[in-house]
Design a protein around this motif. Sequence first.
Motif, PDB file in Angstrom:
ATOM      1  N   THR A   1       0.279 -38.775-130.569  1.00  0.00           N
ATOM      2  CA  THR A   1      -0.084 -39.806-131.550  1.00  0.00           C
ATOM      3  C   THR A   1       0.837 -39.768-132.763  1.00  0.00           C
ATOM      4  O   THR A   1       1.012 -40.778-133.449  1.00  0.00           O
ATOM      5  CB  THR A   1      -1.544 -39.615-131.996  1.00  0.00           C
ATOM      6  N   THR A   2       1.406 -38.621-133.049  1.00  0.00           N
ATOM      7  CA  THR A   2       2.325 -38.487-134.184  1.00  0.00           C
ATOM      8  C   THR A   2       3.786 -38.414-133.737  1.00  0.00           C
ATOM      9  O   THR A   2       4.673 -38.218-134.567  1.00  0.00           O
ATOM     10  CB  THR A   2       1.980 -37.233-134.996  1.00  0.00           C
ATOM     11  N   GLY A   3       4.027 -38.538-132.427  1.00  0.00           N
ATOM     12  CA  GLY A   3       5.393 -38.458-131.930  1.00  0.00           C
ATOM     13  C   GLY A   3       5.974 -37.059-131.999  1.00  0.00           C
ATOM     14  O   GLY A   3       7.193 -36.880-132.121  1.00  0.00           O
ATOM     15  N   GLN A   4       5.125 -36.071-131.896  1.00  0.00           N
ATOM     16  CA  GLN A   4       5.560 -34.668-132.001  1.00  0.00           C
ATOM     17  C   GLN A   4       6.505 -34.299-130.864  1.00  0.00           C
ATOM     18  O   GLN A   4       6.259 -34.620-129.705  1.00  0.00           O
ATOM     19  CB  GLN A   4       4.318 -33.766-131.992  1.00  0.00           C
ATOM     20  N   ARG A   5       7.577 -33.564-131.167  1.00  0.00           N
ATOM     21  CA  ARG A   5       8.562 -33.170-130.161  1.00  0.00           C
ATOM     22  C   ARG A   5       8.755 -31.664-130.110  1.00  0.00           C
ATOM     23  O   ARG A   5       9.392 -31.162-129.181  1.00  0.00           O
ATOM     24  CB  ARG A   5       9.905 -33.858-130.447  1.00  0.00           C
TER      25      ARG A   5
ATOM     26  N   PRO B   1      10.955 -25.499-129.521  1.00  0.00           N
ATOM     27  CA  PRO B   1      11.547 -26.710-128.915  1.00  0.00           C
ATOM     28  C   PRO B   1      11.401 -26.685-127.393  1.00  0.00           C
ATOM     29  O   PRO B   1      11.135 -25.647-126.787  1.00  0.00           O
ATOM     30  CB  PRO B   1      13.020 -26.639-129.336  1.00  0.00           C
ATOM     31  N   LYS B   2      11.622 -27.810-126.792  1.00  0.00           N
ATOM     32  CA  LYS B   2      11.457 -27.934-125.339  1.00  0.00           C
ATOM     33  C   LYS B   2      12.431 -27.043-124.579  1.00  0.00           C
ATOM     34  O   LYS B   2      12.041 -26.415-123.586  1.00  0.00           O
ATOM     35  CB  LYS B   2      11.636 -29.392-124.901  1.00  0.00           C
TER      36      LYS B   2
ATOM     37  N   GLY C   1       0.830 -30.006-124.599  1.00  0.00           N
ATOM     38  CA  GLY C   1       0.463 -29.445-125.905  1.00  0.00           C
ATOM     39  C   GLY C   1       0.920 -30.265-127.094  1.00  0.00           C
ATOM     40  O   GLY C   1       0.470 -30.027-128.222  1.00  0.00           O
ATOM     41  N   LEU C   2       1.786 -31.242-126.886  1.00  0.00           N
ATOM     42  CA  LEU C   2       2.296 -32.057-127.985  1.00  0.00           C
ATOM     43  C   LEU C   2       1.270 -33.094-128.438  1.00  0.00           C
ATOM     44  O   LEU C   2       0.461 -33.584-127.644  1.00  0.00           O
ATOM     45  CB  LEU C   2       3.579 -32.768-127.567  1.00  0.00           C
TER      46      LEU C   2
ATOM     47  N   LEU D   1      -4.263 -34.564-113.203  1.00  0.00           N
ATOM     48  CA  LEU D   1      -4.582 -35.886-113.743  1.00  0.00           C
ATOM     49  C   LEU D   1      -3.394 -36.470-114.503  1.00  0.00           C
ATOM     50  O   LEU D   1      -3.435 -37.632-114.902  1.00  0.00           O
ATOM     51  CB  LEU D   1      -5.796 -35.804-114.680  1.00  0.00           C
ATOM     52  N   ASN D   2      -2.358 -35.641-114.695  1.00  0.00           N
ATOM     53  CA  ASN D   2      -1.180 -36.043-115.482  1.00  0.00           C
ATOM     54  C   ASN D   2      -1.604 -36.535-116.860  1.00  0.00           C
ATOM     55  O   ASN D   2      -1.146 -37.585-117.352  1.00  0.00           O
ATOM     56  CB  ASN D   2      -0.381 -37.125-114.748  1.00  0.00           C
ATOM     57  N   ALA D   3      -2.479 -35.745-117.498  1.00  0.00           N
ATOM     58  CA  ALA D   3      -2.992 -36.102-118.824  1.00  0.00           C
ATOM     59  C   ALA D   3      -1.862 -36.098-119.846  1.00  0.00           C
ATOM     60  O   ALA D   3      -1.017 -35.199-119.857  1.00  0.00           O
ATOM     61  CB  ALA D   3      -4.088 -35.121-119.230  1.00  0.00           C
ATOM     62  N   SER D   4      -1.851 -37.091-120.709  1.00  0.00           N
ATOM     63  CA  SER D   4      -0.768 -37.233-121.682  1.00  0.00           C
ATOM     64  C   SER D   4      -0.969 -36.389-122.926  1.00  0.00           C
ATOM     65  O   SER D   4      -0.013 -36.138-123.662  1.00  0.00           O
ATOM     66  CB  SER D   4      -0.620 -38.709-122.077  1.00  0.00           C
ATOM     67  N   GLN D   5      -2.198 -35.928-123.170  1.00  0.00           N
ATOM     68  CA  GLN D   5      -2.460 -35.105-124.348  1.00  0.00           C
ATOM     69  C   GLN D   5      -3.718 -34.265-124.143  1.00  0.00           C
ATOM     70  O   GLN D   5      -4.535 -34.544-123.260  1.00  0.00           O
ATOM     71  CB  GLN D   5      -2.572 -35.967-125.600  1.00  0.00           C
TER      72      GLN D   5
END
Length: 331
Positions: free
Chosen positions: A232-236, A276-277, A228-229, A171-175
């Motif tokens: 909504t808070t811009g988590q990286r 980190p990524k 997993g990010l 579904l390419n879910a964003s969160q």
Amino acid sequence: MGHCLSCFKNHSNNAEVVTSPSRKKEEMTEIISPSQMPAVMISDYPQQEPLLQSNDNCINYYRNSSNIQSFNSNSGIQDLSAGDNVNVQKTNVHAEKSQKPFYQKLPSIPRSMSSIGSSEGRVAESKINQLFDLYKDSLEDAILAEGIENLCNDLQLDPDDFKVLVLAWKLNASQMCKFTKQEFIHGLKNMKTDSIKGIQQKLNDITHELKRDSEQFKDLYRFTFKFGLDVTTGQRILPTDIAILLWRLVFTNSEPPILGRWLNYLEKNPHIRGIPKDTWYMFLNFCEFVGEDLSSYDDTEAWPSLFDDFVEYENDQVNQNITKNDIKAQD
């Protein structure tokens, strides 16, 4: 023009022009009638009626066009010889046979079979919308945690099942814990399904495919970090506790030998607050490269520093075990 091709077979009836060297150029040429032509022309290639009577003008045009003479400034009129006309006749008959429209040779398709290809794999967007409305939140136009739990129950899956991660990937879910309407509709369209039963079957197929296709699994693995990010808070950076859960989940079907010790190391070191990524991405290469005993690890390579710390910790554990065993052996 399909039927007009049949007019070429009438070239065999065209008159031949014969000139005699003893006659003057001004004399009329002798016309050979069809009855005087060689027997092979009449018996081997019988005349046929044109396919359409309305094509008479077209047939007459081609019949008469074969009598056109070419002129040469030195020799005067040059006519076709009888032998050349026989060859033209044979060639045209074979051309007429070979140039029939191909669709005349194909059998007709039964009406009952004509729609099989068009209906196969067809997905009804209205059914997908009905599914979405069944699980969406009452206040927000999205499927949230409660709706995802209900969807998992209908799919006969636990919310922390590997197939739920696969569904989120497709579904390419964003969160996490949220499927937007656009993600849900476009995702199911791409999966070519519009029902609970269809989703179940597709998830089974995709799960088996992931075991064979390493490139697809790598795509799922990279998606898992983004999934997993907290957008909504811009988590990286992925929180370590979430990273541990997702590493266990994404490697459900194929666990690397080093995974258990790696996760154990992270759990014993609470000062490691996030992943980190680049560390997440490189861990897949790390698992493939070092194997189980870490003997092939080279700390001079461009590995993330967290891997250096982990390998050093593991080597210390091994040395301590050896020292303890040596002391016990001496006693």
